[in-house]
Design a protein around this motif. Sequence first.
Motif, PDB file in Angstrom:
ATOM      1  N   ALA A 165      72.618 -62.595  62.574  1.00 51.38           N
ATOM      2  CA  ALA A 165      71.604 -61.961  63.416  1.00 51.38           C
ATOM      3  C   ALA A 165      70.464 -62.940  63.683  1.00 51.38           C
ATOM      4  O   ALA A 165      70.103 -63.747  62.822  1.00 51.38           O
ATOM      5  CB  ALA A 165      71.059 -60.703  62.742  1.00 51.38           C
ATOM      6  N   VAL A 180      66.447 -63.045  64.582  1.00 53.66           N
ATOM      7  CA  VAL A 180      65.221 -62.248  64.580  1.00 53.66           C
ATOM      8  C   VAL A 180      64.049 -63.170  64.897  1.00 53.66           C
ATOM      9  O   VAL A 180      64.146 -64.388  64.744  1.00 53.66           O
ATOM     10  CB  VAL A 180      64.991 -61.548  63.219  1.00 53.66           C
ATOM     11  CG1 VAL A 180      66.143 -60.619  62.873  1.00 53.66           C
ATOM     12  CG2 VAL A 180      64.781 -62.578  62.097  1.00 53.66           C
ATOM     13  N   THR A 194      73.820 -55.901  70.524  1.00 50.24           N
ATOM     14  CA  THR A 194      72.384 -55.920  70.771  1.00 50.24           C
ATOM     15  C   THR A 194      71.742 -54.643  70.263  1.00 50.24           C
ATOM     16  O   THR A 194      72.309 -53.557  70.393  1.00 50.24           O
ATOM     17  CB  THR A 194      72.053 -56.106  72.266  1.00 50.24           C
ATOM     18  OG1 THR A 194      70.626 -56.195  72.426  1.00 50.24           O
ATOM     19  CG2 THR A 194      72.569 -54.956  73.110  1.00 50.24           C
ATOM     20  N   VAL A 195      70.569 -54.780  69.682  1.00 52.52           N
ATOM     21  CA  VAL A 195      69.730 -53.620  69.335  1.00 52.52           C
ATOM     22  C   VAL A 195      68.427 -53.699  70.123  1.00 52.52           C
ATOM     23  O   VAL A 195      67.489 -52.966  69.843  1.00 52.52           O
ATOM     24  CB  VAL A 195      69.441 -53.565  67.817  1.00 52.52           C
ATOM     25  CG1 VAL A 195      70.726 -53.366  67.041  1.00 52.52           C
ATOM     26  CG2 VAL A 195      68.721 -54.817  67.343  1.00 52.52           C
ATOM     27  N   ASP A 196      68.399 -54.593  71.123  1.00 53.77           N
ATOM     28  CA  ASP A 196      67.215 -54.765  71.972  1.00 53.77           C
ATOM     29  C   ASP A 196      67.344 -53.851  73.191  1.00 53.77           C
ATOM     30  O   ASP A 196      67.684 -54.282  74.289  1.00 53.77           O
ATOM     31  CB  ASP A 196      67.095 -56.227  72.414  1.00 53.77           C
ATOM     32  CG  ASP A 196      65.802 -56.491  73.181  1.00 53.77           C
ATOM     33  OD1 ASP A 196      65.024 -55.534  73.367  1.00 53.77           O
ATOM     34  OD2 ASP A 196      65.569 -57.647  73.571  1.00 53.77           O
ATOM     35  N   ALA A 220      74.167 -48.993  64.422  1.00 51.51           N
ATOM     36  CA  ALA A 220      74.291 -50.426  64.136  1.00 51.51           C
ATOM     37  C   ALA A 220      75.386 -50.683  63.117  1.00 51.51           C
ATOM     38  O   ALA A 220      76.173 -51.630  63.249  1.00 51.51           O
ATOM     39  CB  ALA A 220      72.948 -50.965  63.635  1.00 51.51           C
ATOM     40  N   VAL A 261      74.331 -60.953  66.613  1.00 52.75           N
ATOM     41  CA  VAL A 261      73.450 -59.812  66.879  1.00 52.75           C
ATOM     42  C   VAL A 261      72.146 -60.288  67.495  1.00 52.75           C
ATOM     43  O   VAL A 261      71.451 -61.145  66.933  1.00 52.75           O
ATOM     44  CB  VAL A 261      73.153 -59.024  65.580  1.00 52.75           C
ATOM     45  CG1 VAL A 261      72.251 -57.824  65.881  1.00 52.75           C
ATOM     46  CG2 VAL A 261      74.450 -58.575  64.921  1.00 52.75           C
ATOM     47  N   ASP A 262      71.809 -59.715  68.637  1.00 54.92           N
ATOM     48  CA  ASP A 262      70.535 -59.964  69.305  1.00 54.92           C
ATOM     49  C   ASP A 262      69.589 -58.817  68.972  1.00 54.92           C
ATOM     50  O   ASP A 262      69.959 -57.644  69.073  1.00 54.92           O
ATOM     51  CB  ASP A 262      70.743 -60.058  70.816  1.00 54.92           C
ATOM     52  CG  ASP A 262      69.443 -60.322  71.566  1.00 54.92           C
ATOM     53  OD1 ASP A 262      68.548 -60.979  70.989  1.00 54.92           O
ATOM     54  OD2 ASP A 262      69.328 -59.877  72.729  1.00 54.92           O
ATOM     55  N   THR A 263      68.360 -59.138  68.558  1.00 54.26           N
ATOM     56  CA  THR A 263      67.396 -58.115  68.170  1.00 54.26           C
ATOM     57  C   THR A 263      66.181 -58.145  69.080  1.00 54.26           C
ATOM     58  O   THR A 263      65.899 -59.155  69.732  1.00 54.26           O
ATOM     59  CB  THR A 263      66.939 -58.306  66.709  1.00 54.26           C
ATOM     60  OG1 THR A 263      66.241 -59.560  66.594  1.00 54.26           O
ATOM     61  CG2 THR A 263      68.120 -58.286  65.752  1.00 54.26           C
ATOM     62  N   LEU A 270      62.806 -52.365  62.556  1.00 54.59           N
ATOM     63  CA  LEU A 270      63.840 -53.320  62.969  1.00 54.59           C
ATOM     64  C   LEU A 270      64.654 -53.783  61.771  1.00 54.59           C
ATOM     65  O   LEU A 270      65.877 -53.944  61.860  1.00 54.59           O
ATOM     66  CB  LEU A 270      63.192 -54.514  63.667  1.00 54.59           C
ATOM     67  CG  LEU A 270      64.153 -55.619  64.125  1.00 54.59           C
ATOM     68  CD1 LEU A 270      65.191 -55.066  65.095  1.00 54.59           C
ATOM     69  CD2 LEU A 270      63.383 -56.777  64.758  1.00 54.59           C
ATOM     70  N   TRP A 271      63.998 -53.993  60.647  1.00 57.47           N
ATOM     71  CA  TRP A 271      64.699 -54.415  59.439  1.00 57.47           C
ATOM     72  C   TRP A 271      65.756 -53.387  59.031  1.00 57.47           C
ATOM     73  O   TRP A 271      66.854 -53.737  58.581  1.00 57.47           O
ATOM     74  CB  TRP A 271      63.708 -54.631  58.306  1.00 57.47           C
ATOM     75  CG  TRP A 271      64.297 -54.691  56.929  1.00 57.47           C
ATOM     76  CD1 TRP A 271      64.010 -53.898  55.870  1.00 57.47           C
ATOM     77  CD2 TRP A 271      65.305 -55.609  56.453  1.00 57.47           C
ATOM     78  NE1 TRP A 271      64.762 -54.251  54.768  1.00 57.47           N
ATOM     79  CE2 TRP A 271      65.572 -55.297  55.109  1.00 57.47           C
ATOM     80  CE3 TRP A 271      66.001 -56.656  57.060  1.00 57.47           C
ATOM     81  CZ2 TRP A 271      66.501 -55.994  54.348  1.00 57.47           C
ATOM     82  CZ3 TRP A 271      66.931 -57.347  56.294  1.00 57.47           C
ATOM     83  CH2 TRP A 271      67.165 -57.023  54.959  1.00 57.47           C
ATOM     84  N   VAL A 322      68.789 -54.032  61.194  1.00 58.35           N
ATOM     85  CA  VAL A 322      69.476 -55.273  60.824  1.00 58.35           C
ATOM     86  C   VAL A 322      70.168 -55.118  59.473  1.00 58.35           C
ATOM     87  O   VAL A 322      71.330 -55.515  59.299  1.00 58.35           O
ATOM     88  CB  VAL A 322      68.474 -56.447  60.794  1.00 58.35           C
ATOM     89  CG1 VAL A 322      69.138 -57.709  60.255  1.00 58.35           C
ATOM     90  CG2 VAL A 322      67.924 -56.699  62.195  1.00 58.35           C
TER      91      VAL A 322
END
Length: 345
Positions: free
Chosen positions: A143, A145, A175-177, A207, A223-225, A239-240, A243
């Motif tokens: 990931a 960050v 992605t989680v963005d 996730a 993984v894009d955050t 966010l943590w 992830v």
Amino acid sequence: MMVRCFEGRSLPEVMERVWQEWGEEALILYTQRRRGLWGRLRRLPPVRVWAARLPSSGAGEEWKRAALRLEENLEWLTATLWGSAPKALFPEEVHLLWRCGVDMETARALSPPSLAFRGGLRERIAQRFTVTEGVSPRTRLAALVGPTGVGKTTTVAKIAALERFHRRRRVALVTVDVFRIGAVQQLETYARLMGLPFFVATTAEEARRCAQRAKEVADLVLVDTIGRNPRRQEHLQSLWELVQAMEPQEVHLTLPANGNDADLHMAAQHFQLFRPTSLLFTKLDEAIRPGVMLNVVHRFPLPISYLTTGQEVPEDIEVATPERLAEWILSPVLEGMLSEKGHGA
């Protein structure tokens, strides 16, 4: 241009005061930590930050050059008054390092074995770095960050291209963005162009499921955050949780090489929450004082995975090596020397 010294108990506290009073007009010139018994006895604030306030009309190239000259002169002055100049370094090396953005504390760590030792500055800089040679072949999920605007999405695409076409690994993107406008579409476009599986997650449970499904169809999951403000602890914590749910084997803390020293220090400090396994520096092509990378590594001794040098995918990325990092650190001086030779010819 107005210059002022802010003092406080910690760097985040002082930086918060600077932004509250001057906002985006503030330009950080220099940061310093008081050490020694005399300061403690007098109960002096341990952190000092010198900042300049630029005109509201914006800072042109002339203002930027003036600010850099002022910063260099201020560092020379404070080093002399505080007796913190690295005595084992040669004067020309000290000035060269300052021009490249290396601070006093880091410069002291570059002192040669003895005053009889002449040369080898590039080698000494290279020795300060450790590298990872990119994503490990054994890693299943990695990931990225970091703060906002550092280029994580583009960098994920670059790494995916390297792994897919050079190392011949099956790659999937997650992605989680989902909050930044166009972020999902941007990474989805890269995935489609490279023929990669693509997943989107908005909660910790999603996730976790996306990571499991991605691992079933790929050897490596990237993984894009979403970028987060390092000063907003509640945002970092949320966010943590996303992830952490994916159980990454590698976490690349992504920082811009064109950032100022105080901002990079604050970001690196607050993103320790994510337990980064390596540093990744972007925007080296835009860095005026790339020595800030060495300052970060000196305070947060993590290996470096990648360097990015532009917007082109996948061309503008390279696996970090100590030698290339040393070249980038000294590039402002080396470019200046080449320019002077060209004018002399």
